[in-house]
Scaffold this motif. Structure first.
Motif, PDB file in Angstrom:
ATOM      1  N   LEU A 175     -23.492   3.443  21.380  1.00  0.00           N
ATOM      2  CA  LEU A 175     -24.546   3.717  20.412  1.00  0.00           C
ATOM      3  C   LEU A 175     -24.585   2.709  19.271  1.00  0.00           C
ATOM      4  CD1 LEU A 175     -24.132   7.598  20.012  1.00  0.00           C
ATOM      5  CD2 LEU A 175     -25.754   6.367  21.478  1.00  0.00           C
ATOM      6  N   ALA A 176     -23.443   2.054  18.974  1.00  0.00           N
ATOM      7  CA  ALA A 176     -23.394   1.175  17.815  1.00  0.00           C
ATOM      8  C   ALA A 176     -22.237   0.201  17.921  1.00  0.00           C
ATOM      9  CB  ALA A 176     -23.255   1.998  16.528  1.00  0.00           C
ATOM     10  N   VAL A 177     -22.364  -0.891  17.188  1.00  0.00           N
ATOM     11  CA  VAL A 177     -21.280  -1.848  17.007  1.00  0.00           C
ATOM     12  C   VAL A 177     -20.645  -1.566  15.645  1.00  0.00           C
ATOM     13  CG1 VAL A 177     -20.680  -4.280  16.739  1.00  0.00           C
ATOM     14  CG2 VAL A 177     -22.416  -3.592  18.404  1.00  0.00           C
ATOM     15  N   LEU A 178     -19.334  -1.432  15.616  1.00  0.00           N
ATOM     16  CA  LEU A 178     -18.617  -1.247  14.364  1.00  0.00           C
ATOM     17  C   LEU A 178     -18.500  -2.603  13.684  1.00  0.00           C
ATOM     18  CD1 LEU A 178     -17.004   0.516  12.401  1.00  0.00           C
ATOM     19  CD2 LEU A 178     -14.980   0.107  13.838  1.00  0.00           C
ATOM     20  N   MET A 179     -19.212  -2.778  12.572  1.00  0.00           N
ATOM     21  CA  MET A 179     -19.275  -4.063  11.895  1.00  0.00           C
ATOM     22  C   MET A 179     -18.106  -4.285  10.946  1.00  0.00           C
ATOM     23  SD  MET A 179     -22.018  -5.342  13.142  1.00  0.00           S
ATOM     24  CE  MET A 179     -22.325  -6.722  12.033  1.00  0.00           C
ATOM     25  N   ASP A 180     -17.669  -3.235  10.276  1.00  0.00           N
ATOM     26  CA  ASP A 180     -16.602  -3.370   9.291  1.00  0.00           C
ATOM     27  C   ASP A 180     -16.035  -1.995   8.986  1.00  0.00           C
ATOM     28  OD1 ASP A 180     -14.885  -4.641   7.595  1.00  0.00           O
ATOM     29  OD2 ASP A 180     -16.353  -5.032   6.010  1.00  0.00           O
ATOM     30  N   TYR A 181     -14.828  -1.967   8.458  1.00  0.00           N
ATOM     31  CA  TYR A 181     -14.207  -0.698   8.073  1.00  0.00           C
ATOM     32  C   TYR A 181     -13.036  -0.991   7.151  1.00  0.00           C
ATOM     33  CZ  TYR A 181     -10.837  -1.975  11.705  1.00  0.00           C
ATOM     34  OH  TYR A 181      -9.922  -2.641  12.470  1.00  0.00           O
ATOM     35  N   GLY A 182     -12.585   0.029   6.455  1.00  0.00           N
ATOM     36  CA  GLY A 182     -11.413  -0.137   5.611  1.00  0.00           C
ATOM     37  C   GLY A 182     -11.263   0.984   4.609  1.00  0.00           C
ATOM     38  N   PHE A 183     -10.047   1.065   4.045  1.00  0.00           N
ATOM     39  CA  PHE A 183      -9.773   1.969   2.949  1.00  0.00           C
ATOM     40  C   PHE A 183      -9.974   1.233   1.629  1.00  0.00           C
ATOM     41  CE2 PHE A 183      -7.830   4.709   6.071  1.00  0.00           C
ATOM     42  CZ  PHE A 183      -8.007   5.979   5.528  1.00  0.00           C
ATOM     43  N   PHE A 184     -10.566   1.942   0.672  1.00  0.00           N
ATOM     44  CA  PHE A 184     -10.843   1.386  -0.648  1.00  0.00           C
ATOM     45  C   PHE A 184     -10.223   2.287  -1.715  1.00  0.00           C
ATOM     46  CE2 PHE A 184     -13.955  -0.512   2.016  1.00  0.00           C
ATOM     47  CZ  PHE A 184     -14.448  -1.649   1.391  1.00  0.00           C
ATOM     48  N   GLU A 185      -9.992   1.698  -2.878  1.00  0.00           N
ATOM     49  CA  GLU A 185      -9.594   2.499  -4.031  1.00  0.00           C
ATOM     50  C   GLU A 185     -10.660   2.392  -5.110  1.00  0.00           C
ATOM     51  OE1 GLU A 185      -5.971   1.192  -5.769  1.00  0.00           O
ATOM     52  OE2 GLU A 185      -6.794  -0.702  -6.520  1.00  0.00           O
ATOM     53  N   SER A 186     -11.017   3.513  -5.683  1.00  0.00           N
ATOM     54  CA  SER A 186     -11.934   3.525  -6.827  1.00  0.00           C
ATOM     55  C   SER A 186     -11.131   3.171  -8.069  1.00  0.00           C
ATOM     56  CB  SER A 186     -12.557   4.915  -7.002  1.00  0.00           C
ATOM     57  OG  SER A 186     -13.243   5.311  -5.843  1.00  0.00           O
ATOM     58  N   TYR A 187     -11.627   2.249  -8.871  1.00  0.00           N
ATOM     59  CA  TYR A 187     -10.896   1.880 -10.086  1.00  0.00           C
ATOM     60  C   TYR A 187     -11.732   2.068 -11.353  1.00  0.00           C
ATOM     61  CZ  TYR A 187     -13.324  -2.662 -10.019  1.00  0.00           C
ATOM     62  OH  TYR A 187     -14.271  -3.657 -10.029  1.00  0.00           O
ATOM     63  N   ALA A 188     -13.008   2.420 -11.205  1.00  0.00           N
ATOM     64  CA  ALA A 188     -13.843   2.660 -12.385  1.00  0.00           C
ATOM     65  C   ALA A 188     -15.093   3.407 -11.966  1.00  0.00           C
ATOM     66  CB  ALA A 188     -14.229   1.351 -13.066  1.00  0.00           C
ATOM     67  N   GLY A 189     -15.655   4.171 -12.896  1.00  0.00           N
ATOM     68  CA  GLY A 189     -16.881   4.894 -12.613  1.00  0.00           C
ATOM     69  C   GLY A 189     -17.513   5.448 -13.873  1.00  0.00           C
ATOM     70  N   GLU A 190     -18.804   5.708 -13.797  1.00  0.00           N
ATOM     71  CA  GLU A 190     -19.560   6.304 -14.896  1.00  0.00           C
ATOM     72  C   GLU A 190     -20.545   7.301 -14.315  1.00  0.00           C
ATOM     73  OE1 GLU A 190     -19.377   5.872 -18.144  1.00  0.00           O
ATOM     74  OE2 GLU A 190     -18.071   4.114 -18.342  1.00  0.00           O
ATOM     75  N   SER A 191     -20.808   8.372 -15.054  1.00  0.00           N
ATOM     76  CA  SER A 191     -21.825   9.338 -14.637  1.00  0.00           C
ATOM     77  C   SER A 191     -22.592   9.816 -15.854  1.00  0.00           C
ATOM     78  CB  SER A 191     -21.189  10.527 -13.909  1.00  0.00           C
ATOM     79  OG  SER A 191     -20.369  11.281 -14.780  1.00  0.00           O
ATOM     80  N   LYS A 192     -23.859  10.149 -15.654  1.00  0.00           N
ATOM     81  CA  LYS A 192     -24.690  10.606 -16.767  1.00  0.00           C
ATOM     82  C   LYS A 192     -24.356  12.037 -17.179  1.00  0.00           C
ATOM     83  CE  LYS A 192     -27.183   6.891 -17.373  1.00  0.00           C
ATOM     84  NZ  LYS A 192     -28.589   6.699 -17.047  1.00  0.00           N
ATOM     85  N   ASP A 193     -23.732  12.823 -16.269  1.00  0.00           N
ATOM     86  CA  ASP A 193     -23.401  14.209 -16.614  1.00  0.00           C
ATOM     87  C   ASP A 193     -21.953  14.377 -17.052  1.00  0.00           C
ATOM     88  OD1 ASP A 193     -22.023  13.884 -14.242  1.00  0.00           O
ATOM     89  OD2 ASP A 193     -23.070  15.471 -13.149  1.00  0.00           O
ATOM     90  N   GLY A 194     -21.210  13.283 -17.146  1.00  0.00           N
ATOM     91  CA  GLY A 194     -19.824  13.353 -17.587  1.00  0.00           C
ATOM     92  C   GLY A 194     -18.828  13.774 -16.525  1.00  0.00           C
ATOM     93  N   HIS A 195     -19.288  13.994 -15.308  1.00  0.00           N
ATOM     94  CA  HIS A 195     -18.400  14.397 -14.229  1.00  0.00           C
ATOM     95  C   HIS A 195     -17.579  13.191 -13.770  1.00  0.00           C
ATOM     96  CE1 HIS A 195     -17.071  16.200 -10.436  1.00  0.00           C
ATOM     97  NE2 HIS A 195     -17.429  17.353 -10.950  1.00  0.00           N
ATOM     98  N   PRO A 196     -16.266  13.370 -13.458  1.00  0.00           N
ATOM     99  CA  PRO A 196     -15.415  12.231 -13.080  1.00  0.00           C
ATOM    100  C   PRO A 196     -15.571  11.808 -11.624  1.00  0.00           C
ATOM    101  CG  PRO A 196     -14.110  14.221 -13.100  1.00  0.00           C
ATOM    102  CD  PRO A 196     -15.483  14.626 -13.581  1.00  0.00           C
ATOM    103  N   ALA A 197     -16.754  11.924 -11.077  1.00  0.00           N
ATOM    104  CA  ALA A 197     -17.025  11.524  -9.695  1.00  0.00           C
ATOM    105  C   ALA A 197     -18.526  11.360  -9.527  1.00  0.00           C
ATOM    106  CB  ALA A 197     -16.496  12.567  -8.703  1.00  0.00           C
ATOM    107  N   ALA A 198     -18.903  10.507  -8.570  1.00  0.00           N
ATOM    108  CA  ALA A 198     -20.309  10.373  -8.205  1.00  0.00           C
ATOM    109  C   ALA A 198     -20.657  11.477  -7.219  1.00  0.00           C
ATOM    110  CB  ALA A 198     -20.559   9.003  -7.584  1.00  0.00           C
ATOM    111  N   LYS A 199     -21.690  12.248  -7.521  1.00  0.00           N
ATOM    112  CA  LYS A 199     -22.103  13.362  -6.670  1.00  0.00           C
ATOM    113  C   LYS A 199     -23.420  13.028  -5.987  1.00  0.00           C
ATOM    114  CE  LYS A 199     -22.218  16.243 -10.109  1.00  0.00           C
ATOM    115  NZ  LYS A 199     -22.406  17.493 -10.877  1.00  0.00           N
TER     116      LYS A 199
END
Length: 245
Positions: A90-114
């Motif tokens: 069904l598809a070719v896997l182009m890329d993959y990997g584990f990432f770490e979040s090191y910064a973020g901002e939200s307009k509602d003050g929540h510590p995550a992007a929803k």
């Protein structure tokens, strides 16, 4: 419930798998990735989602996992790649990997992007000029901090670093597709932001996606796979070149 991308790597590991559908199979691929999400829960996946490119042909699977050691992340990656052999038609896997979040901002003050199904997400990926990610990571952080409050129509933004290879990525969640387009058409990006970043990367890829599934959605369509396959079986999936994430 929405899906979450945390602003730090304190409690969760995050991963992205980027696919290019084969032929006209994007709908079948999305259904297969829904089932993949269901199977990943047994391996400690707490949140997952599928993004489909609005103008291009990429599909991204996002997963947030219970924290584990680097060695166990490598073992998990091997298990997931093996399982994805089931969808190599069904598809070719182009890329993959584990990432770490090191910064973020939200307009509602929540510590995550929803975000939920139907939401608009923009993503960019940058390959640094050297193996040292510090300068590019800091520049992306500075851009996020200086621009986020001025960005109308955005609800959250996150910066990532890749564990597996030198790469920095950013994700923004928008209140609407119109808001996303309006910002990029009206913002003076080339004049004000490019000078801070252009000398730090050798390649940048950018795309806008529609969220087509989150793991909390009530309906799970299992048309592609029967309930029996596990994540422990399968051969290595066909892999292509580098992608946008």
């Amino acid at each position: 419930m929405p899906c979450f991308v945390p602003f730090s790597n304190r409690n969760l590991d995050i991963s992205f798998f980027v696919f290019r559908p084969v032929g006209l199979f994007s709908d079948e691929l999305i259904e297969a990735l829904k089932y993949f999400s269901f199977c990943c829960e047994d391996h400690g996946c707490t949140y997952s989602s599928v993004f489909k490119s609005i103008h291009g042909n990429l599909v991204i699977w996002y997963g947030a996992w219970l924290k584990r050691s680097n060695e166990k992340k490598k073992q998990l990656t091997a298990t997931l790649i093996s399982a994805l052999a089931n969808i190599s038609n069904l598809a070719v896997l182009m890329d993959y990997g584990f990432f770490e979040s090191y910064a973020g901002e939200s307009k509602d003050g929540h510590p995550a992007a929803k975000f939920s199904s139907g939401d608009t997400i923009s993503m960019c990926s940058m390959l640094p000029c050297s193996d040292d990610l510090s300068d590019l990571s800091y520049a992306c952080l500075a851009v996020l901090k200086s621009c986020f409050l001025k960005m109308e129509g955005v609800s959250a933004g996150v910066c990532f670093r890749c564990h597996d290879r030198p790469r920095v990525a950013c994700l923004h969640v928008w209140k609407s597709l119109h808001s996303c387009y309006a910002w990029f058409l009206s913002s003076n990006y080339r004049k004000t932001l490019s000078p801070f970043l252009d000398h730090l990367y050798v390649d940048i890829k950018y795309d806008v996606f529609r969220v087509v599934y989150v793991s909390s959605d009530d309906t799970l369509n299992l048309r592609v796979f029967p309930p029996s396959p596990t994540l422990a079986n399968g051969e290595a999936v066909k892999r292509g070149g580098e992608s946008g994430v």
